[in-house]
Design a protein around this motif. Structure first.
Motif, PDB file in Angstrom:
ATOM      1  N   GLN A 137       9.116  33.880  -9.349  1.00 29.14           N
ATOM      2  CA  GLN A 137      10.229  33.559 -10.251  1.00 29.14           C
ATOM      3  C   GLN A 137      11.475  33.144  -9.468  1.00 29.14           C
ATOM      4  O   GLN A 137      12.091  32.106  -9.745  1.00 29.14           O
ATOM      5  CB  GLN A 137      10.519  34.793 -11.092  1.00 29.14           C
ATOM      6  N   GLN A 138      11.825  33.923  -8.451  1.00 25.76           N
ATOM      7  CA  GLN A 138      13.016  33.630  -7.650  1.00 25.76           C
ATOM      8  C   GLN A 138      12.849  32.318  -6.891  1.00 25.76           C
ATOM      9  O   GLN A 138      13.780  31.518  -6.789  1.00 25.76           O
ATOM     10  CB  GLN A 138      13.276  34.762  -6.655  1.00 25.76           C
ATOM     11  N   GLU A 140      10.933  29.738  -7.652  1.00 21.54           N
ATOM     12  CA  GLU A 140      11.024  28.576  -8.538  1.00 21.54           C
ATOM     13  C   GLU A 140      12.454  28.342  -8.987  1.00 21.54           C
ATOM     14  O   GLU A 140      12.903  27.194  -9.063  1.00 21.54           O
ATOM     15  CB  GLU A 140      10.103  28.769  -9.743  1.00 21.54           C
ATOM     16  N   ALA A 141      13.182  29.443  -9.255  1.00 24.48           N
ATOM     17  CA  ALA A 141      14.585  29.274  -9.653  1.00 24.48           C
ATOM     18  C   ALA A 141      15.363  28.586  -8.541  1.00 24.48           C
ATOM     19  O   ALA A 141      16.153  27.666  -8.791  1.00 24.48           O
ATOM     20  CB  ALA A 141      15.200  30.640  -9.953  1.00 24.48           C
ATOM     21  N   HIS A 142      15.117  28.994  -7.301  1.00 25.47           N
ATOM     22  CA  HIS A 142      15.875  28.412  -6.189  1.00 25.47           C
ATOM     23  C   HIS A 142      15.514  26.960  -5.960  1.00 25.47           C
ATOM     24  O   HIS A 142      16.382  26.104  -5.832  1.00 25.47           O
ATOM     25  CB  HIS A 142      15.633  29.225  -4.910  1.00 25.47           C
ATOM     26  N   ASN A 186      14.156  24.846  -7.986  1.00 25.83           N
ATOM     27  CA  ASN A 186      14.590  24.001  -9.105  1.00 25.83           C
ATOM     28  C   ASN A 186      16.086  23.740  -9.031  1.00 25.83           C
ATOM     29  O   ASN A 186      16.557  22.642  -9.339  1.00 25.83           O
ATOM     30  CB  ASN A 186      14.231  24.657 -10.427  1.00 25.83           C
ATOM     31  N   CYS A 187      16.836  24.756  -8.587  1.00 24.35           N
ATOM     32  CA  CYS A 187      18.278  24.576  -8.416  1.00 24.35           C
ATOM     33  C   CYS A 187      18.548  23.539  -7.337  1.00 24.35           C
ATOM     34  O   CYS A 187      19.384  22.653  -7.501  1.00 24.35           O
ATOM     35  CB  CYS A 187      18.927  25.903  -8.055  1.00 24.35           C
ATOM     36  N   CYS A 212      23.562  26.427  -4.468  1.00 22.67           N
ATOM     37  CA  CYS A 212      22.537  27.316  -5.042  1.00 22.67           C
ATOM     38  C   CYS A 212      22.556  28.684  -4.391  1.00 22.67           C
ATOM     39  O   CYS A 212      21.510  29.241  -4.094  1.00 22.67           O
ATOM     40  CB  CYS A 212      21.160  26.691  -4.863  1.00 22.67           C
ATOM     41  N   PRO A 237      20.792  31.794  -6.866  1.00 22.20           N
ATOM     42  CA  PRO A 237      19.331  31.978  -6.793  1.00 22.20           C
ATOM     43  C   PRO A 237      18.847  32.238  -5.375  1.00 22.20           C
ATOM     44  O   PRO A 237      17.850  32.930  -5.180  1.00 22.20           O
ATOM     45  CB  PRO A 237      18.773  30.665  -7.338  1.00 22.20           C
TER      46      PRO A 237
END
Lengths: 154, 121
Positions: free
Chosen positions: A92-93, A95-97, A99-100, A111, A114
């Protein structure tokens, strides 16, 4: 007057479907795009340090691509291993990073939020920390609380 | 018409305004100079700090790329090696009737590696 002139420059893609010779062991290419790679870069550097240095020393011996195939396979396997572990533990982390990064011109300083959660997760689960070699002592740039360079939009 | 002497108005003339009228026109020169100096000092302080931070951001970016170099180079090397081997095999097939032809032999008397100059598309 207007006759067709074949150009002097080929516009075909440089495609060669011939596979690697059979005596070379096969290795699955990593296949990650730039943003996930950039997100994972410092962890790859920390996790695969020995393999990476080995490969670069080998390349310093000889620039022939045939010379360092074995070391190169180790580098790729190590990176694949790390990305798999990252996805297992901090999907999760991660992908968040990335994607950011994808949305923000792949600049780290946009970023940080994230990134910090990802760093915390990576340290907790895999024991890997992000260190920037050669940075002056004190707070590293990715942990500065109130930096001068930040996104205008929060 | 009867004669009439012109006289002051009843109660006399009003007071003459002879006092200097200088309204307050903003802060003085030294205050402005000091203020501008203070603002500039703060600005240059921030600029200096920002430059230091920019240097660190650049270092971070460069190291993120350095860490990826072996990975990308290994992948590129495998591809280059594959294409080279394919080219050598093609050359061998084409030149199989020529005696003494060594496929893939460098044109230089040097063991240093050179990437192929000719690419057949």
């Amino acid at each position: 007057m207007s006759s067709f002139q074949a150009g002097s420059v080929q516009t075909n893609d440089y495609v060669d479907p011939t596979p690697l010779p059979d005596h070379i062991p096969k290795v699955e290419e990593l296949g990650a795009t730039s943003a996930p790679l950039k997100s994972a870069a410092f962890f790859i550097g920390a996790y695969c340090k020995d393999y990476n240095e080995d490969f670069m020393l080998c390349k310093a011996e000889n620039r022939d691509p045939a010379h360092c195939l074995k070391e190169g396979r180790r580098v790729t396997r190590c990176a694949t291993d790390l990305i798999t572990k990252m996805r297992e533990n901090c999907l999760q982390q991660f992908e968040a990073h990335w994607n950011c990064l994808e949305r923000n011109n792949q600049e780290y300083y946009h970023c940080r939020k994230p990134e910090r959660t990802l760093n915390a997760c990576m340290f907790e689960k895999l024991g890997l920390t992000k260190t920037i070699p050669g940075a002056p002592a004190g707070q590293p740039i990715h942990e500065v609380k109130n930096p001068y360079f930040k996104s205008v939009q929060k | 018409m009867p004669y009439r002497q012109d006289m002051p108005p009843a109660g006399g003339f009003g007071a003459l305004k002879y006092k200097r009228n200088l309204p307050f026109r903003g802060p003085g020169s030294f205050v402005i100079l000091g203020g501008v100096t203070a603002i500039c000092t703060y600005g240059f302080y921030r600029l200096g700090k920002g430059n230091l931070e920019k240097r660190e951001l650049q270092r971070e970016k460069i190291w993120s790329r350095i860490h990826l170099v072996p990975l990308l180079m290994a992948e590129g090397d495998r591809d280059a090696y594959r294409r080279e081997q394919a080219a050598v095999a093609r050359e061998k097939e084409i030149m199989k009737d020529v005696k003494g032809w060594e496929a893939g032999k460098s044109v230089y008397h040097s063991s240093r590696y050179r990437s192929p100059e000719i690419v057949i598309l």
